[in-house]
Motif scaffolding. Sequence first.
Motif, PDB file in Angstrom:
ATOM      1  N   HIS A 129       0.950  -1.211   0.147  1.00 21.30           N
ATOM      2  CA  HIS A 129       0.101   0.151  -0.121  1.00 21.30           C
ATOM      3  C   HIS A 129       0.816   1.254   0.191  1.00 21.30           C
ATOM      4  O   HIS A 129       0.337   2.313  -0.197  1.00 21.30           O
ATOM      5  CB  HIS A 129      -0.887   0.139   1.199  1.00 21.30           C
ATOM      6  CG  HIS A 129      -0.179  -0.280   2.598  1.00 21.30           C
ATOM      7  ND1 HIS A 129       0.298  -1.098   3.185  1.00 21.30           N
ATOM      8  CD2 HIS A 129       0.211   0.751   3.295  1.00 21.30           C
ATOM      9  CE1 HIS A 129       1.005  -1.156   4.133  1.00 21.30           C
ATOM     10  NE2 HIS A 129       0.794   0.214   4.448  1.00 21.30           N
ATOM     11  N   LEU A 130       2.050   1.197   0.255  1.00 22.55           N
ATOM     12  CA  LEU A 130       3.114   2.498   0.374  1.00 22.55           C
ATOM     13  C   LEU A 130       3.807   2.646  -1.039  1.00 22.55           C
ATOM     14  O   LEU A 130       4.166   1.553  -1.847  1.00 22.55           O
ATOM     15  CB  LEU A 130       4.136   1.951   1.236  1.00 22.55           C
ATOM     16  CG  LEU A 130       3.929   1.994   2.756  1.00 22.55           C
ATOM     17  CD1 LEU A 130       4.968   1.792   3.676  1.00 22.55           C
ATOM     18  CD2 LEU A 130       2.931   3.117   3.187  1.00 22.55           C
ATOM     19  N   GLY A 131       3.552   3.592  -1.458  1.00 21.03           N
ATOM     20  CA  GLY A 131       4.377   4.281  -2.773  1.00 21.03           C
ATOM     21  C   GLY A 131       5.661   4.551  -2.372  1.00 21.03           C
ATOM     22  O   GLY A 131       6.347   4.310  -1.276  1.00 21.03           O
ATOM     23  N   GLN A 132       6.489   4.727  -3.486  1.00 22.01           N
ATOM     24  CA  GLN A 132       7.907   4.549  -3.329  1.00 22.01           C
ATOM     25  C   GLN A 132       8.516   5.860  -2.428  1.00 22.01           C
ATOM     26  O   GLN A 132       9.260   5.574  -1.796  1.00 22.01           O
ATOM     27  CB  GLN A 132       8.646   5.011  -4.865  1.00 22.01           C
ATOM     28  CG  GLN A 132      10.202   4.756  -4.666  1.00 22.01           C
ATOM     29  CD  GLN A 132      10.423   3.483  -4.324  1.00 22.01           C
ATOM     30  OE1 GLN A 132      10.105   2.462  -4.922  1.00 22.01           O
ATOM     31  NE2 GLN A 132      11.569   3.354  -3.276  1.00 22.01           N
ATOM     32  N   ASP A 133       7.810   6.863  -2.397  1.00 20.29           N
ATOM     33  CA  ASP A 133       8.193   8.102  -1.561  1.00 20.29           C
ATOM     34  C   ASP A 133       7.926   7.718  -0.100  1.00 20.29           C
ATOM     35  O   ASP A 133       8.637   7.995   0.670  1.00 20.29           O
ATOM     36  CB  ASP A 133       7.342   9.467  -1.980  1.00 20.29           C
ATOM     37  CG  ASP A 133       8.015  10.062  -3.085  1.00 20.29           C
ATOM     38  OD1 ASP A 133       9.108   9.901  -3.531  1.00 20.29           O
ATOM     39  OD2 ASP A 133       7.218  10.859  -3.603  1.00 20.29           O
ATOM     40  N   GLN A 134       6.852   6.993   0.186  1.00 23.92           N
ATOM     41  CA  GLN A 134       6.476   6.562   1.566  1.00 23.92           C
ATOM     42  C   GLN A 134       7.468   5.523   1.967  1.00 23.92           C
ATOM     43  O   GLN A 134       7.958   5.518   3.123  1.00 23.92           O
ATOM     44  CB  GLN A 134       5.106   6.078   1.685  1.00 23.92           C
ATOM     45  CG  GLN A 134       4.288   7.071   1.220  1.00 23.92           C
ATOM     46  CD  GLN A 134       2.593   6.473   1.135  1.00 23.92           C
ATOM     47  OE1 GLN A 134       2.494   5.542   0.507  1.00 23.92           O
ATOM     48  NE2 GLN A 134       1.850   7.055   1.889  1.00 23.92           N
ATOM     49  N   ASN A 156      10.406   5.139   0.906  1.00 26.78           N
ATOM     50  CA  ASN A 156      11.772   6.008   1.279  1.00 26.78           C
ATOM     51  C   ASN A 156      11.731   6.695   2.583  1.00 26.78           C
ATOM     52  O   ASN A 156      12.728   6.652   3.254  1.00 26.78           O
ATOM     53  CB  ASN A 156      12.234   6.843  -0.100  1.00 26.78           C
ATOM     54  CG  ASN A 156      12.550   6.391  -1.189  1.00 26.78           C
ATOM     55  OD1 ASN A 156      13.103   5.100  -0.979  1.00 26.78           O
ATOM     56  ND2 ASN A 156      12.520   6.951  -2.281  1.00 26.78           N
ATOM     57  N   VAL A 157      10.492   7.323   2.973  1.00 31.27           N
ATOM     58  CA  VAL A 157      10.603   7.700   4.182  1.00 31.27           C
ATOM     59  C   VAL A 157      10.576   6.803   5.523  1.00 31.27           C
ATOM     60  O   VAL A 157      11.592   7.001   6.494  1.00 31.27           O
ATOM     61  CB  VAL A 157       9.168   8.675   4.506  1.00 31.27           C
ATOM     62  CG1 VAL A 157       9.110   9.041   5.920  1.00 31.27           C
ATOM     63  CG2 VAL A 157       9.130   9.619   3.616  1.00 31.27           C
ATOM     64  N   TYR A 195      24.086   2.693   2.123  1.00 32.32           N
ATOM     65  CA  TYR A 195      22.562   2.548   2.422  1.00 32.32           C
ATOM     66  C   TYR A 195      22.008   3.729   1.600  1.00 32.32           C
ATOM     67  O   TYR A 195      20.741   3.479   0.976  1.00 32.32           O
ATOM     68  CB  TYR A 195      22.525   2.447   3.688  1.00 32.32           C
ATOM     69  CG  TYR A 195      21.001   2.614   4.172  1.00 32.32           C
ATOM     70  CD1 TYR A 195      20.311   1.189   4.168  1.00 32.32           C
ATOM     71  CD2 TYR A 195      20.119   3.607   4.729  1.00 32.32           C
ATOM     72  CE1 TYR A 195      18.977   1.057   4.497  1.00 32.32           C
ATOM     73  CE2 TYR A 195      18.708   3.332   4.969  1.00 32.32           C
ATOM     74  CZ  TYR A 195      18.381   2.106   4.931  1.00 32.32           C
ATOM     75  OH  TYR A 195      16.933   2.119   5.216  1.00 32.32           O
ATOM     76  N   LEU A 196      22.464   4.979   2.138  1.00 28.87           N
ATOM     77  CA  LEU A 196      21.689   6.094   1.365  1.00 28.87           C
ATOM     78  C   LEU A 196      21.683   5.813  -0.037  1.00 28.87           C
ATOM     79  O   LEU A 196      20.820   6.421  -0.947  1.00 28.87           O
ATOM     80  CB  LEU A 196      22.387   7.363   1.749  1.00 28.87           C
ATOM     81  CG  LEU A 196      21.950   7.732   3.412  1.00 28.87           C
ATOM     82  CD1 LEU A 196      22.883   9.035   3.698  1.00 28.87           C
ATOM     83  CD2 LEU A 196      20.528   8.056   3.303  1.00 28.87           C
ATOM     84  N   LYS A 197      22.892   5.609  -0.673  1.00 24.70           N
ATOM     85  CA  LYS A 197      23.030   5.325  -2.103  1.00 24.70           C
ATOM     86  C   LYS A 197      22.120   4.583  -2.825  1.00 24.70           C
ATOM     87  O   LYS A 197      21.544   4.513  -3.679  1.00 24.70           O
ATOM     88  CB  LYS A 197      24.347   4.892  -2.599  1.00 24.70           C
ATOM     89  CG  LYS A 197      25.418   6.141  -2.494  1.00 24.70           C
ATOM     90  CD  LYS A 197      26.778   5.622  -2.923  1.00 24.70           C
ATOM     91  CE  LYS A 197      27.529   6.703  -3.033  1.00 24.70           C
ATOM     92  NZ  LYS A 197      29.279   6.347  -3.359  1.00 24.70           N
ATOM     93  N   CYS A 198      21.754   3.365  -1.811  1.00 27.46           N
ATOM     94  CA  CYS A 198      20.747   2.441  -2.354  1.00 27.46           C
ATOM     95  C   CYS A 198      19.207   3.144  -2.472  1.00 27.46           C
ATOM     96  O   CYS A 198      18.716   2.672  -3.379  1.00 27.46           O
ATOM     97  CB  CYS A 198      20.590   1.203  -1.271  1.00 27.46           C
ATOM     98  SG  CYS A 198      21.944   0.036  -1.108  1.00 27.46           S
ATOM     99  N   LEU A 199      19.020   4.063  -1.594  1.00 27.30           N
ATOM    100  CA  LEU A 199      17.650   4.530  -1.638  1.00 27.30           C
ATOM    101  C   LEU A 199      17.668   5.556  -2.934  1.00 27.30           C
ATOM    102  O   LEU A 199      16.823   5.832  -3.448  1.00 27.30           O
ATOM    103  CB  LEU A 199      17.397   5.257  -0.332  1.00 27.30           C
ATOM    104  CG  LEU A 199      17.435   4.528   0.885  1.00 27.30           C
ATOM    105  CD1 LEU A 199      17.011   5.351   2.016  1.00 27.30           C
ATOM    106  CD2 LEU A 199      16.514   3.554   0.737  1.00 27.30           C
TER     107      LEU A 199
END
Length: 110
Positions: free
Chosen positions: A23-28, A30-31, A59-63
């Motif tokens: 139910h979560l989109g990509q932005d959600q 990422n948060v 880890y941040l690069k993965c996101l």
Amino acid sequence: MEKILVPEKVYRAFENTKKAMPHLGQDQLNVLFLNIFTIGNAGDLKILKEYAKQNPTKYLKCLVYGYTLDKQEVLKNMIHNWLESPIAENDEMKDIEMFAERLTKFFYNS
């Protein structure tokens, strides 16, 4: 930039988390992943938290860039485990066939 190579355990943790929260989109998502230090207390989130703690930049690069399974690491582990384990059923040829089958499945499922 290319996707970041991650260990199988981390790859599965990212994928399992996404599947568990369709139910979560990509932005959600990422948060959620950005808040891993406050919510990563169990299961796959704990795996991601530990990875983020040990490899914060990666880890941040993965996101940002995405991630992909480090297949070389997986193959290395498969070969190591095969070499370290006793021969199956005391039959070297059967053991080789079983290992070849595992490798074939790996490449077809990757």
